[in-house]
Design a protein around this motif. Sequence first.
Motif, PDB file in Angstrom:
ATOM      1  N   LYS A   1      10.974 -33.513 -39.999  1.00 39.64           N
ATOM      2  CA  LYS A   1       9.587 -33.121 -39.799  1.00 39.64           C
ATOM      3  C   LYS A   1       9.460 -31.609 -39.745  1.00 39.64           C
ATOM      4  CE  LYS A   1       8.262 -37.323 -37.438  1.00 39.64           C
ATOM      5  NZ  LYS A   1       7.702 -37.910 -36.227  1.00 39.64           N
TER       6      LYS A   1
ATOM      7  N   ASN B   1       6.313 -24.481 -39.514  1.00 37.02           N
ATOM      8  CA  ASN B   1       7.591 -23.986 -38.968  1.00 37.02           C
ATOM      9  C   ASN B   1       7.604 -22.459 -38.897  1.00 37.02           C
ATOM     10  OD1 ASN B   1       8.503 -26.591 -38.740  1.00 37.02           O
ATOM     11  ND2 ASN B   1      10.300 -26.318 -40.022  1.00 37.02           N
TER      12      ASN B   1
ATOM     13  N   LYS C   1      -5.476 -30.515 -39.023  1.00 36.99           N
ATOM     14  CA  LYS C   1      -5.620 -31.549 -37.990  1.00 36.99           C
ATOM     15  C   LYS C   1      -4.266 -32.079 -37.517  1.00 36.99           C
ATOM     16  CE  LYS C   1      -9.883 -33.088 -40.195  1.00 36.99           C
ATOM     17  NZ  LYS C   1     -10.477 -34.188 -40.968  1.00 36.99           N
ATOM     18  N   LEU C   2      -3.188 -31.650 -38.167  1.00 35.69           N
ATOM     19  CA  LEU C   2      -1.853 -32.162 -37.858  1.00 35.69           C
ATOM     20  C   LEU C   2      -1.078 -31.221 -36.947  1.00 35.69           C
ATOM     21  CD1 LEU C   2      -0.818 -33.211 -41.487  1.00 35.69           C
ATOM     22  CD2 LEU C   2      -1.732 -34.689 -39.683  1.00 35.69           C
ATOM     23  N   SER C   3      -0.153 -31.789 -36.192  1.00 40.35           N
ATOM     24  CA  SER C   3       0.776 -30.969 -35.410  1.00 40.35           C
ATOM     25  C   SER C   3       2.169 -31.007 -36.032  1.00 40.35           C
ATOM     26  CB  SER C   3       0.839 -31.449 -33.959  1.00 40.35           C
ATOM     27  OG  SER C   3       1.304 -32.787 -33.901  1.00 40.35           O
ATOM     28  N   GLU C   4       2.380 -31.973 -36.897  1.00 38.92           N
ATOM     29  CA  GLU C   4       3.645 -32.084 -37.626  1.00 38.92           C
ATOM     30  C   GLU C   4       3.442 -32.957 -38.848  1.00 38.92           C
ATOM     31  OE1 GLU C   4       5.760 -35.818 -35.283  1.00 38.92           O
ATOM     32  OE2 GLU C   4       6.395 -33.787 -34.796  1.00 38.92           O
TER      33      GLU C   4
ATOM     34  N   VAL D   1      -2.852 -21.094 -40.686  1.00 39.85           N
ATOM     35  CA  VAL D   1      -1.993 -22.277 -40.700  1.00 39.85           C
ATOM     36  C   VAL D   1      -0.560 -21.816 -40.874  1.00 39.85           C
ATOM     37  CG1 VAL D   1      -1.411 -24.433 -41.892  1.00 39.85           C
ATOM     38  CG2 VAL D   1      -3.806 -23.756 -41.635  1.00 39.85           C
TER      39      VAL D   1
ATOM     40  N   ALA E   1       6.835 -28.569 -38.178  1.00 43.24           N
ATOM     41  CA  ALA E   1       5.788 -28.338 -37.191  1.00 43.24           C
ATOM     42  C   ALA E   1       4.630 -27.602 -37.859  1.00 43.24           C
ATOM     43  CB  ALA E   1       6.340 -27.512 -36.034  1.00 43.24           C
ATOM     44  N   ILE E   2       3.411 -27.998 -37.511  1.00 45.09           N
ATOM     45  CA  ILE E   2       2.223 -27.361 -38.067  1.00 45.09           C
ATOM     46  C   ILE E   2       1.392 -26.798 -36.911  1.00 45.09           C
ATOM     47  CG2 ILE E   2       0.088 -27.721 -39.358  1.00 45.09           C
ATOM     48  CD1 ILE E   2       1.619 -29.948 -40.885  1.00 45.09           C
ATOM     49  N   ASP E   3       1.011 -25.544 -37.052  1.00 42.53           N
ATOM     50  CA  ASP E   3       0.203 -24.867 -36.043  1.00 42.53           C
ATOM     51  C   ASP E   3      -0.985 -24.230 -36.748  1.00 42.53           C
ATOM     52  OD1 ASP E   3      -0.930 -23.300 -34.061  1.00 42.53           O
ATOM     53  OD2 ASP E   3       0.851 -22.087 -33.722  1.00 42.53           O
ATOM     54  N   ALA E   4      -2.188 -24.661 -36.396  1.00 42.98           N
ATOM     55  CA  ALA E   4      -3.396 -24.137 -37.029  1.00 42.98           C
ATOM     56  C   ALA E   4      -4.256 -23.354 -36.039  1.00 42.98           C
ATOM     57  CB  ALA E   4      -4.193 -25.276 -37.643  1.00 42.98           C
ATOM     58  N   THR E   5      -3.644 -22.801 -34.995  1.00 44.46           N
ATOM     59  CA  THR E   5      -4.419 -22.066 -34.000  1.00 44.46           C
ATOM     60  C   THR E   5      -4.875 -20.699 -34.498  1.00 44.46           C
ATOM     61  OG1 THR E   5      -2.391 -21.248 -32.967  1.00 44.46           O
ATOM     62  CG2 THR E   5      -3.376 -23.238 -32.026  1.00 44.46           C
TER      63      THR E   5
END
Length: 174
Positions: free
Chosen positions: A135, A147, A124-127, A144, A137-141
């Motif tokens: 910080k 960076n 649910k996070l973007s960072e 997961v 970066a988090i990408d769960a597209t």
Amino acid sequence: MKHRNLLTTIALGTILAATATPVLADSCGDGAKATHASATATTTIFKTAEQAGFTTLVAAVKAAGLEDVLNGKGPFTVFAPTDEAFAKLPAGTVESLLKDPAALKSILLYHVVSGEVMAADVVKLSEAATVNGQKVAIDATSGVRVNGASVIKADVKASNGVIHVIDTVLLPKN
């Protein structure tokens, strides 16, 4: 090579900290060993790494003076790189870091987030703010990624937090 295994051990040991069975041993590579004894949720992140035989990670944590932190109350979320992740670093990097505790500490703390952030919350996070003050970066597209590093094993519980195993060492900005 021994120092490279040490850094890997630190990161992976953190991840293995709380599993009832050492499921990360198969994911760690480079001959990392986990024992079937005492890798339980009553074991701290550091102790789990140590007991599982992740000598590189344990040595890096010790060299950086972070043993007490990872044995501490927490809770912490650790994005722990595998042995293969450390092996991707340029030749001599691990050895240089072991001689520079301040730089090593900054890098290791860049893998730690305060609080226990389970996979269901990470997606649910973007960072996320790391303990070193920067910080990630988090990408769960598509799976997961932190960076750009893929999470290859999530939600390894420890008595003082959770570990998510990643395939790349995260390097903070200067």
